[in-house]
Scaffold this motif. Structure first.
Motif, mmCIF file in Angstrom:
data_model
loop_
_atom_site.group_PDB
_atom_site.id
_atom_site.type_symbol
_atom_site.label_atom_id
_atom_site.label_comp_id
_atom_site.label_asym_id
_atom_site.label_seq_id
_atom_site.Cartn_x
_atom_site.Cartn_y
_atom_site.Cartn_z
ATOM 1 N N PRO A 151 54.821 53.680 51.884
ATOM 2 C CA PRO A 151 55.004 55.048 51.317
ATOM 3 C C PRO A 151 53.961 56.027 51.407
ATOM 4 O O PRO A 151 52.747 55.391 51.179
ATOM 5 N N SER A 152 54.053 57.427 51.462
ATOM 6 C CA SER A 152 53.192 58.262 51.403
ATOM 7 C C SER A 152 52.664 58.499 49.920
ATOM 8 O O SER A 152 53.549 57.992 49.014
ATOM 9 N N LYS A 153 51.493 58.988 49.679
ATOM 10 C CA LYS A 153 51.239 59.153 48.236
ATOM 11 C C LYS A 153 52.422 60.110 47.329
ATOM 12 O O LYS A 153 52.647 59.692 46.265
ATOM 13 N N VAL A 154 52.633 60.923 48.018
ATOM 14 C CA VAL A 154 53.846 61.921 47.468
ATOM 15 C C VAL A 154 55.017 60.980 47.131
ATOM 16 O O VAL A 154 55.381 61.271 45.973
ATOM 17 N N ASP A 155 55.595 60.071 48.087
ATOM 18 C CA ASP A 155 56.704 59.604 47.839
ATOM 19 C C ASP A 155 56.080 58.553 46.591
ATOM 20 O O ASP A 155 57.267 58.309 45.671
ATOM 21 N N ALA A 156 55.191 57.786 46.461
ATOM 22 C CA ALA A 156 54.823 56.982 45.521
ATOM 23 C C ALA A 156 54.616 57.484 44.196
ATOM 24 O O ALA A 156 55.270 56.934 43.158
ATOM 25 N N GLU A 157 54.396 58.699 44.130
ATOM 26 C CA GLU A 157 54.086 59.430 42.899
ATOM 27 C C GLU A 157 55.721 59.925 42.288
ATOM 28 O O GLU A 157 56.035 59.806 41.182
ATOM 29 N N PHE A 158 56.453 60.449 43.351
ATOM 30 C CA PHE A 158 57.762 60.715 43.268
ATOM 31 C C PHE A 158 58.561 59.562 42.471
ATOM 32 O O PHE A 158 59.140 59.625 41.278
ATOM 33 N N HIS A 159 58.380 58.427 43.200
ATOM 34 C CA HIS A 159 59.095 57.024 42.563
ATOM 35 C C HIS A 159 58.624 56.598 41.261
ATOM 36 O O HIS A 159 59.407 56.117 40.429
ATOM 37 N N SER A 160 57.290 56.835 41.004
ATOM 38 C CA SER A 160 56.859 56.418 39.619
ATOM 39 C C SER A 160 57.211 57.187 38.514
ATOM 40 O O SER A 160 57.588 56.747 37.491
ATOM 41 N N ARG A 161 57.341 58.358 38.852
ATOM 42 C CA ARG A 161 57.752 59.445 37.982
ATOM 43 C C ARG A 161 59.356 59.372 37.486
ATOM 44 O O ARG A 161 59.880 59.542 36.483
ATOM 45 N N THR A 162 60.112 58.952 38.654
ATOM 46 C CA THR A 162 61.668 58.670 38.604
ATOM 47 C C THR A 162 62.079 57.401 38.213
ATOM 48 O O THR A 162 63.192 57.252 38.177
ATOM 49 N N ALA A 163 61.309 56.497 38.122
ATOM 50 C CA ALA A 163 61.735 55.172 37.979
ATOM 51 C C ALA A 163 62.411 54.951 36.452
ATOM 52 O O ALA A 163 61.989 55.560 35.666
#
Length: 175
Positions: free
Chosen positions: A162-174
């Motif tokens: 996963p890209s950094k952007v995807d990882a940050e998005f998923h960590s915020r929306t978990a």
């Protein structure tokens, strides 16, 4: 569990082969038929005119599974659009799995989350995130099918790395 299949009607731009009208969805264009595994990953895709009956297209779609690693599949799930006696006959003659039609609860109105069926709908949602697939702009159905496959490849690659952007998005929306 089993594999799942369904179709999605999409508008097309002018021109190209295999175009038609899906009156049920009020769409002029093409229909994408897909088979996915129990995780929602693409096994086969077929693009037809939107006017093609799902039960008729299913036999060609299933023929594309030949050589796929689905030897342990015992059941294939579909919605009521695939209630078609010619399709049942084809499955009996050619398939090593059972066709299970998942029906809406009797008397239900509007949208209903059907058990098991959400897997293939989720895959269409994943594919819908690919801007190139928002409308079918391709002249040929082969190109259209290829872009569906490319979108799924991109999705699987992003899951592996996963890209950094995807990882940050998923960590915020978990949840």
């Amino acid at each position: 569990m089993g594999d799942h299949f369904n179709s999605q009607s999409v508008d097309t731009t002018s021109g190209g082969e295999e175009r038609g009208r899906d009156n049920a969805k009020n769409v002029d264009g093409r229909k994408r038929h897909i088979v996915v595994d129990s995780m929602g990953l693409l096994l086969a895709v077929l693009v037809t005119a939107a006017s093609v009956d799902d039960g008729v297209a299913a036999t060609e779609l299933f023929a594309r599974l030949e050589g796929q690693p689905i030897s342990k599949v015992a059941r294939m799930f579909a919605d009521s659009k695939y209630h078609n006696f010619n399709l049942y006959e084809w499955v009996d003659e050619h398939a090593k799995w059972d066709l299970i039609i998942v029906r809406r609860p009797e008397g239900s109105k509007g949208w209903v989350k059907l058990p098991i069926r959400w897997t293939v709908e989720r895959t269409f949602a994943w594919l819908g995130r690919c801007r190139r697939l928002s409308k079918d702009r391709e002249k040929s159905v082969l190109s259209s099918e290829s872009f569906v496959k490319l979108a799924m490849i991109q999705l699987m690659v992003h899951r592996l790395e996963p890209s950094k952007v995807d990882a940050e998005f998923h960590s915020r929306t978990a949840v």
